[in-house]
Design a protein around this motif. Structure first.
Motif, PDB file in Angstrom:
ATOM      1  N   LEU A   1       0.880  -1.160   0.000  1.00 39.34           N
ATOM      2  CA  LEU A   1       0.000   0.000   0.000  1.00 39.34           C
ATOM      3  C   LEU A   1       0.921   1.213   0.000  1.00 39.34           C
ATOM      4  N   ASN A   2       0.884   1.992  -1.088  1.00 38.26           N
ATOM      5  CA  ASN A   2       1.902   3.023  -1.254  1.00 38.26           C
ATOM      6  C   ASN A   2       1.333   4.249  -1.961  1.00 38.26           C
ATOM      7  N   ARG A   3       1.654   5.408  -1.447  1.00 34.70           N
ATOM      8  CA  ARG A   3       1.368   6.669  -2.116  1.00 34.70           C
ATOM      9  C   ARG A   3       2.719   7.290  -2.439  1.00 34.70           C
ATOM     10  N   PRO A   4       3.201   7.137  -3.699  1.00 38.55           N
ATOM     11  CA  PRO A   4       4.579   7.499  -4.023  1.00 38.55           C
ATOM     12  C   PRO A   4       4.747   8.983  -4.326  1.00 38.55           C
ATOM     13  N   PHE A   5       5.988   9.384  -4.523  1.00 31.60           N
ATOM     14  CA  PHE A   5       6.275  10.675  -5.135  1.00 31.60           C
ATOM     15  C   PHE A   5       6.013  10.511  -6.629  1.00 31.60           C
ATOM     16  N   TYR A   6       4.773  10.741  -7.037  1.00 32.26           N
ATOM     17  CA  TYR A   6       4.373  10.409  -8.392  1.00 32.26           C
ATOM     18  C   TYR A   6       4.772  11.458  -9.411  1.00 32.26           C
ATOM     19  N   ALA A   7       5.132  12.662  -8.964  1.00 37.27           N
ATOM     20  CA  ALA A   7       5.523  13.741  -9.866  1.00 37.27           C
ATOM     21  C   ALA A   7       6.642  14.546  -9.234  1.00 37.27           C
ATOM     22  N   LEU A   8       7.305  15.352 -10.037  1.00 40.77           N
ATOM     23  CA  LEU A   8       8.435  16.124  -9.530  1.00 40.77           C
ATOM     24  C   LEU A   8       8.020  17.074  -8.418  1.00 40.77           C
ATOM     25  N   ASP A   9       6.800  17.595  -8.481  1.00 42.33           N
ATOM     26  CA  ASP A   9       6.356  18.588  -7.503  1.00 42.33           C
ATOM     27  C   ASP A   9       5.524  17.982  -6.370  1.00 42.33           C
ATOM     28  N   THR A  10       5.478  16.646  -6.271  1.00 41.02           N
ATOM     29  CA  THR A  10       4.751  15.991  -5.181  1.00 41.02           C
ATOM     30  C   THR A  10       5.395  16.330  -3.843  1.00 41.02           C
ATOM     31  N   ARG A  11       4.567  16.677  -2.854  1.00 41.48           N
ATOM     32  CA  ARG A  11       5.112  17.169  -1.585  1.00 41.48           C
ATOM     33  C   ARG A  11       5.215  16.101  -0.501  1.00 41.48           C
ATOM     34  N   TRP A  12       4.475  15.008  -0.619  1.00 42.81           N
ATOM     35  CA  TRP A  12       4.573  13.982   0.425  1.00 42.81           C
ATOM     36  C   TRP A  12       4.322  12.599  -0.166  1.00 42.81           C
ATOM     37  N   ALA A  13       4.797  11.582   0.529  1.00 36.66           N
ATOM     38  CA  ALA A  13       4.624  10.186   0.130  1.00 36.66           C
ATOM     39  C   ALA A  13       4.609   9.338   1.389  1.00 36.66           C
ATOM     40  N   GLY A  14       4.124   8.127   1.270  1.00 26.69           N
ATOM     41  CA  GLY A  14       4.095   7.216   2.412  1.00 26.69           C
ATOM     42  C   GLY A  14       3.542   5.871   2.004  1.00 26.69           C
ATOM     43  N   GLY A  15       3.865   4.855   2.793  1.00 28.12           N
ATOM     44  CA  GLY A  15       3.338   3.549   2.450  1.00 28.12           C
ATOM     45  C   GLY A  15       3.790   2.458   3.396  1.00 28.12           C
ATOM     46  N   PHE A  16       3.257   1.268   3.104  1.00 32.79           N
ATOM     47  CA  PHE A  16       3.570   0.063   3.879  1.00 32.79           C
ATOM     48  C   PHE A  16       3.674  -1.099   2.913  1.00 32.79           C
ATOM     49  N   SER A  17       4.596  -2.002   3.188  1.00 31.37           N
ATOM     50  CA  SER A  17       4.702  -3.239   2.413  1.00 31.37           C
ATOM     51  C   SER A  17       5.087  -4.377   3.335  1.00 31.37           C
ATOM     52  N   GLY A  18       4.668  -5.572   2.976  1.00 33.16           N
ATOM     53  CA  GLY A  18       4.999  -6.757   3.750  1.00 33.16           C
ATOM     54  C   GLY A  18       5.142  -7.957   2.847  1.00 33.16           C
ATOM     55  N   ARG A  19       5.956  -8.907   3.268  1.00 31.24           N
ATOM     56  CA  ARG A  19       6.240 -10.084   2.445  1.00 31.24           C
ATOM     57  C   ARG A  19       6.486 -11.288   3.338  1.00 31.24           C
ATOM     58  N   ASP A  20       5.913 -12.424   2.953  1.00 31.94           N
ATOM     59  CA  ASP A  20       6.155 -13.708   3.610  1.00 31.94           C
ATOM     60  C   ASP A  20       6.435 -14.704   2.500  1.00 31.94           C
ATOM     61  N   ASP A  21       7.660 -15.183   2.431  1.00 30.58           N
ATOM     62  CA  ASP A  21       8.129 -15.968   1.293  1.00 30.58           C
ATOM     63  C   ASP A  21       8.856 -17.209   1.803  1.00 30.58           C
ATOM     64  N   LEU A  22       8.440 -18.373   1.337  1.00 28.79           N
ATOM     65  CA  LEU A  22       9.106 -19.629   1.660  1.00 28.79           C
ATOM     66  C   LEU A  22       9.407 -20.343   0.357  1.00 28.79           C
ATOM     67  N   GLN A  23      10.692 -20.624   0.113  1.00 25.23           N
ATOM     68  CA  GLN A  23      11.068 -21.302  -1.130  1.00 25.23           C
ATOM     69  C   GLN A  23      12.426 -21.966  -0.972  1.00 25.23           C
ATOM     70  N   THR A  24      12.792 -22.722  -1.991  1.00 26.09           N
ATOM     71  CA  THR A  24      14.097 -23.359  -2.021  1.00 26.09           C
ATOM     72  C   THR A  24      15.070 -22.484  -2.782  1.00 26.09           C
ATOM     73  N   ASP A  25      16.148 -22.099  -2.133  1.00 22.43           N
ATOM     74  CA  ASP A  25      17.205 -21.349  -2.799  1.00 22.43           C
ATOM     75  C   ASP A  25      18.203 -22.334  -3.395  1.00 22.43           C
ATOM     76  N   LYS A  26      18.620 -22.060  -4.634  1.00 21.88           N
ATOM     77  CA  LYS A  26      19.598 -22.902  -5.319  1.00 21.88           C
ATOM     78  C   LYS A  26      20.821 -22.076  -5.657  1.00 21.88           C
ATOM     79  N   LEU A  27      21.990 -22.593  -5.381  1.00 24.20           N
ATOM     80  CA  LEU A  27      23.241 -21.967  -5.770  1.00 24.20           C
ATOM     81  C   LEU A  27      23.736 -22.624  -7.056  1.00 24.20           C
ATOM     82  N   TYR A  28      24.246 -21.803  -7.980  1.00 22.21           N
ATOM     83  CA  TYR A  28      24.613 -22.295  -9.312  1.00 22.21           C
ATOM     84  C   TYR A  28      26.079 -22.011  -9.628  1.00 22.21           C
ATOM     85  N   ASP A  29      26.635 -22.889 -10.466  1.00 16.96           N
ATOM     86  CA  ASP A  29      27.928 -22.665 -11.094  1.00 16.96           C
ATOM     87  C   ASP A  29      28.009 -23.576 -12.312  1.00 16.96           C
ATOM     88  N   ARG A  30      28.569 -23.065 -13.408  1.00 16.43           N
ATOM     89  CA  ARG A  30      28.642 -23.810 -14.666  1.00 16.43           C
ATOM     90  C   ARG A  30      27.269 -24.296 -15.124  1.00 16.43           C
TER      91      ARG A  30
END
Length: 598
Positions: free
Chosen positions: A269-298
């Motif tokens: 949920l985000n209210r960004p600096f959408y333009a050069l003259d925007t005076r304020w911004a704010g937001g929140f984000s969250g993530r819950d991620d479970l996965q298998t990480d793989k390391l690679y070579d060749r």
């Protein structure tokens, strides 16, 4: 590192059946429709009024001023209207904006005999044009305000950045009594993607089926339901996003996915600096991620482990707006980031597991942005207007994670970016960019990466462009799960994906690009490229074999620009030929990829 994390309760809904995503699936488009209803009625009345004025052969504009013809709306970019002062003259005279006509055009121009065929008429009928209210929300000017070339140019850039528009133009159509009436023209693209997807790079395939709509009922709300398989995992996904929720600039994005090796729950949920003259911004984000990480070579898996990643961030920002061509912005916030690693329950071999880490820290950020843009054509896209940023930009963020406040260890968290563009002689463009991020633990750089890139474009004629780029990365004491890789999936097109692992890398690319006038079925713009890539890695990364030195490839391919679709910008179909490497490499690599650039 056991026990319950601060995110366990926040993401509790995500472990239940998909009630929250399904709720958003219906609610977000409904909110957008409701907020636009009144504006749509006003916009339709305004269109009728201006169309009535346009039906007159001429209009008087006051004593001593020439009479001129108001041209009715037509498909494509509006032409110049005779009798209207130049942009500089309008601004200097203090002209005020009068009526604003929103001309939201459909995908195909049925007044053109080449477009007036059954299939294209059906597509226009099935497609819901972007609502006038959605277009109007993104304009940085209103009726009664002073005419500003800068605000008109920035509004065009904002509209062009939307995936559901092919292009956008804002032109004066009438000038009278010190007021200038404007016509805002947008052209939609096809935004429904039902079907089968295929991609190939680095000798591996990715496939998927999905139903995606980037612009539900013309509201700007995107919905995606899909199932895909790639080298890492199988994923079933539901994503809902609204770039203009609640009738303004608030971005809402909900991403819910079940993975063959875990899950993903993400909310923004985000209210960004959408333009050069925007005076304020704010937001929140969250993530819950479970996965298998793989390391690679060749190109092969050398280790894998389970990775549980939880993060959340809240921030606020303020600015004094655009002053003398520069924007200064301040942001402050709090970030929670935790990763916990475990061996795979199905693994029978020995695995090296990264160390768990948790960081909870406040931070402050300063951004400096210069107002300097350039419109180009046939550079990274095919037959589309491109907005290149040429100004100076810098950003610095610093935060402190203290072990006494819940972090696994104390560290200074930092990130800095910088960029600059140059245009020379009207035919060449040079873009510089760098990024430096990581953390400082007991005076030592840890998990730190410095990235830098140089991109150069040289126009050689209407259809020819020379392009070259140099990219480099350097790492310091990287966490085990963070690799610096080089291969077929990040620029070394003649080699398997994730082919070389190291603590530093460099890649040089040279391309001769050709933009044709071929327009098959009036759906795709076609280009071609001949390329050469050269790159290598350095350093002794954990578990990686020694570097093979400088790797080189060459090749050629076709480019297909989606001139009528917002679903992927440029499709690459390439043949690449590696010059060296180990004996496992195929002599010819066939690649099919959808990329943001040529």
């Amino acid at each position: 590192m056991g026990g319950h994390s601060p995110l366990d309760r926040t993401f509790a809904f995500a472990r239940r059946p998909a009630a929250a995503p399904l709720f958003a699936l219906f609610v977000l488009p409904a909110l957008a429709c409701a907020s636009d209803a009144a504006r749509e009625a006003d916009a339709n009345a305004e269109t009728v009024a201006l169309a009535g004025a346009a039906s007159a052969a001429t209009e008087g504009v006051g004593s001593g001023v020439d009479r001129f013809t108001i041209r009715p709306p037509s498909y494509g970019p509006p032409g110049e209207t005779p009798g209207i002062p130049s942009e500089a003259e309008l601004e200097a005279s203090g002209a005020v904006i009068g009526e604003i006509l929103i001309d939201n055009q459909n995908i195909f121009n049925l007044d053109d005999p080449k477009d007036d065929v059954k299939l294209f008429r059906l597509a226009n009928h099935l497609h819901s044009r972007t609502r006038k209210g959605i277009v109007r929300k993104q304009l940085l000017f209103r009726s009664g305000e002073r005419y500003s070339r800068r605000l008109i140019g920035e509004s065009e850039r904002i509209l062009r950045a939307d995936s559901y528009f092919y292009d956008a133009w804002i032109r004066p159509v009438r000038y009278h009594d010190g007021k200038v009436d404007l016509r805002v023209t947008t052209r939609d693209v096809w935004t429904l993607n039902p079907g089968f997807n295929f991609g190939r790079s680095g000798g591996t395939n990715s496939t998927g089926v999905q139903l995606e709509e980037l612009n539900v009922l013309g509201t700007g709300v995107g919905v995606k339901v899909g199932h895909k398989t790639d080298i890492d995992r199988t994923e079933s996904q539901l994503e809902v996003s609204a770039m203009h929720a609640f009738g303004g600039w608030t971005v809402v994005d909900l991403n819910y996915a079940n993975l063959s090796d875990g899950r993903l729950r993400e909310f923004t949920l985000n209210r960004p600096f959408y333009a050069l003259d925007t005076r304020w911004a704010g937001g929140f984000s969250g993530r819950d991620d479970l996965q298998t990480d793989k390391l690679y070579d060749r190109g092969q898996i050398i280790d894998q482990f389970q990775d549980r990643h939880e993060s959340a961030q809240v921030y606020g920002g303020w600015s004094n707006g655009l002053q003398n061509g520069w924007v200064r912005r301040w942001r402050t916030g709090v970030t929670y980031d935790e990763r916990r690693f475990q061996p795979l329950s199905t693994s029978t071999g020995v695995s090296t597991i990264p160390q768990d880490r948790r960081f909870l820290y406040p931070w402050v950020q300063f951004d400096l942005v210069q107002d300097q843009y350039l419109k180009l054509f046939n550079h990274d896209q095919i037959a589309r207007t491109e907005d290149f940023y040429l100004g100076t930009t810098t950003s610095v963020r610093v935060g402190w994670a203290d072990s006494a406040l819940g972090s696994s260890r104390s560290a200074l968290m930092f990130r800095g970016t910088a960029g600059r563009g140059f245009a020379g002689g009207g035919t060449s463009t040079l873009l510089l960019a760098s990024d430096f991020f990581g953390r400082l633990e007991r005076g030592v750089l840890t998990n730190t990466i410095l990235d830098g890139s140089v991109r150069y474009y040289l126009e050689q004629g209407r259809n020819w462009l020379f392009f070259t780029a140099l990219q480099a990365s350097k790492g310091w004491r990287l966490d085990l799960d963070n690799q610096i890789l080089l291969g077929g999936d990040n620029g070394l097109r003649g080699y398997p994906l994730r082919y070389q692992d190291g603590t530093a890398r460099a890649l040089w690319t040279v391309e001769q690009r050709f933009f044709t006038d071929w327009y098959p079925f009036r759906l795709f713009r076609v280009g071609a490229a001949v390329f050469f890539d050269s790159g290598r890695t350095w350093g002794s990364a954990p578990l990686a074999a020694p570097s093979l030195g400088l790797l080189k490839d060459a090749g050629f391919g076709l480019r297909f620009g989606n001139s009528r679709s917002g679903l992927g910008n440029v499709v690459h179909v390439d043949l690449a030929f590696p010059f060296n490497g180990d004996n496992s490499i195929k002599r010819v690599q066939f690649l099919v990829q959808t990329e943001e650039h040529f």
